[in-house]
Design a protein around this motif. Structure first.
Motif, short mmCIF file in Angstrom:
data_model
loop_
_atom_site.label_atom_id
_atom_site.label_comp_id
_atom_site.label_asym_id
_atom_site.label_seq_id
_atom_site.Cartn_x
_atom_site.Cartn_y
_atom_site.Cartn_z
N GLU A 134 0.86 -1.19 0.00
CA GLU A 134 0.00 0.00 0.00
C GLU A 134 0.89 1.24 0.00
O GLU A 134 1.77 1.38 0.84
N VAL A 135 0.67 2.11 -0.96
CA VAL A 135 1.39 3.38 -1.01
C VAL A 135 0.38 4.47 -0.67
O VAL A 135 -0.62 4.61 -1.37
N PRO A 136 0.59 5.22 0.39
CA PRO A 136 -0.37 6.26 0.77
C PRO A 136 -0.62 7.24 -0.38
O PRO A 136 0.30 7.56 -1.15
N ILE A 137 -1.85 7.69 -0.51
CA ILE A 137 -2.23 8.58 -1.61
C ILE A 137 -1.29 9.78 -1.70
O ILE A 137 -0.85 10.14 -2.79
N ALA A 138 -0.98 10.39 -0.58
CA ALA A 138 -0.13 11.58 -0.58
C ALA A 138 1.29 11.29 -1.07
O ALA A 138 2.00 12.21 -1.47
N SER A 139 1.72 10.04 -1.08
CA SER A 139 3.07 9.69 -1.50
C SER A 139 3.17 9.32 -2.98
O SER A 139 4.27 9.24 -3.52
N ARG A 140 2.05 9.11 -3.63
CA ARG A 140 2.07 8.57 -4.99
C ARG A 140 2.64 9.55 -6.01
O ARG A 140 3.53 9.19 -6.79
N ALA A 141 2.15 10.76 -6.07
CA ALA A 141 2.67 11.74 -7.03
C ALA A 141 4.13 12.09 -6.73
O ALA A 141 4.94 12.17 -7.67
N PRO A 142 4.52 12.28 -5.47
CA PRO A 142 5.94 12.53 -5.19
C PRO A 142 6.85 11.38 -5.66
O PRO A 142 7.97 11.62 -6.10
N LEU A 143 6.36 10.14 -5.59
CA LEU A 143 7.15 9.02 -6.09
C LEU A 143 7.33 9.13 -7.60
O LEU A 143 8.41 8.86 -8.13
N ALA A 144 6.27 9.53 -8.29
CA ALA A 144 6.37 9.71 -9.75
C ALA A 144 7.41 10.78 -10.07
O ALA A 144 8.20 10.63 -11.01
N LYS A 145 7.44 11.83 -9.28
CA LYS A 145 8.43 12.89 -9.50
C LYS A 145 9.84 12.38 -9.21
O LYS A 145 10.77 12.60 -9.98
N ARG A 146 9.98 11.68 -8.08
CA ARG A 146 11.30 11.18 -7.69
C ARG A 146 11.89 10.24 -8.75
O ARG A 146 13.08 10.28 -9.04
N TYR A 147 11.04 9.39 -9.34
CA TYR A 147 11.51 8.44 -10.34
C TYR A 147 11.42 8.98 -11.77
O TYR A 147 11.65 8.25 -12.72
N GLN A 148 11.10 10.26 -11.89
CA GLN A 148 11.01 10.94 -13.19
C GLN A 148 10.12 10.16 -14.17
O GLN A 148 10.51 9.88 -15.31
N ALA A 149 8.93 9.83 -13.70
CA ALA A 149 7.99 9.05 -14.51
C ALA A 149 7.57 9.82 -15.76
O ALA A 149 7.44 11.04 -15.75
#
Length: 169
Positions: A4-19
């Protein structure tokens, strides 16, 4: 692994991994057990109502707000269109439409983003299909086909840059 990835963490993860793309995959529910089909959501453009907004209930501040995801408005819609078409076609599902919303994952996405609702868990027939590996594989194929078609359209609009060749002396 499946975590489970918390909702608030999902977009920042996309940014961190340069999706390059952000696809949030969900299963729906509604009051009553008869709702069925596929819905795809993209970020409601600035100054535009969300699909489900009652015009008199929408807050002006929400409409005025310029979100990170707005930088990709045309690409969000293009991605949403092809992903939705891929899913509806692959699954032969009820087409509930391409919709606009201000979900966190769409507002904060640093790249083109969509949220897909791949069926209704509280609809007994749809829930039984969703529960089979074969149906989930079809969902994955529909999403993949939509992404491939989106990429093909982008390449047609702006072909990828070719590496410069070294001039011979």
């Amino acid at each position: 692994q499946d975590v489970e990835v918390p909702i608030a963490s999902r977009a920042p993860l996309a940014k961190r991994y340069q999706a390059d793309l952000f696809v949030s995959i969900h299963f729906n529910s509604a009051s009553g057990a008869t709702a069925n089909g596929i819905e795809t959501f993209v970020l409601a453009p600035q100054w535009q109502y969300s699909t489900n907004d009652a015009k008199h209930l929408a807050k002006d501040a929400e409409l005025r707000a310029r979100e990170i995801g707005h930088q990709n408005d045309p690409w969000n819609v293009l991605l949403g269109y092809y992903l939705h078409a891929g899913l509806v076609t692959k699954l032969g599902a009820e087409d509930r439409g391409l919709r606009r919303a201000r979900f966190n994952v769409l507002r904060d996405a640093p790249c083109p983003a969509v949220l897909v609702e791949c069926g209704f868990l509280n609809n007994p027939a749809e829930s039984m299909r969703i529960n089979t590996p074969a149906h989930r594989e079809k969902i994955a194929q529909g999403i993949a086909e939509g992404i491939v078609r989106y990429q093909q359209i982008l390449e047609h609009i702006a072909p990828p840059l070719k590496p410069a060749t070294t001039a011979k002396r």
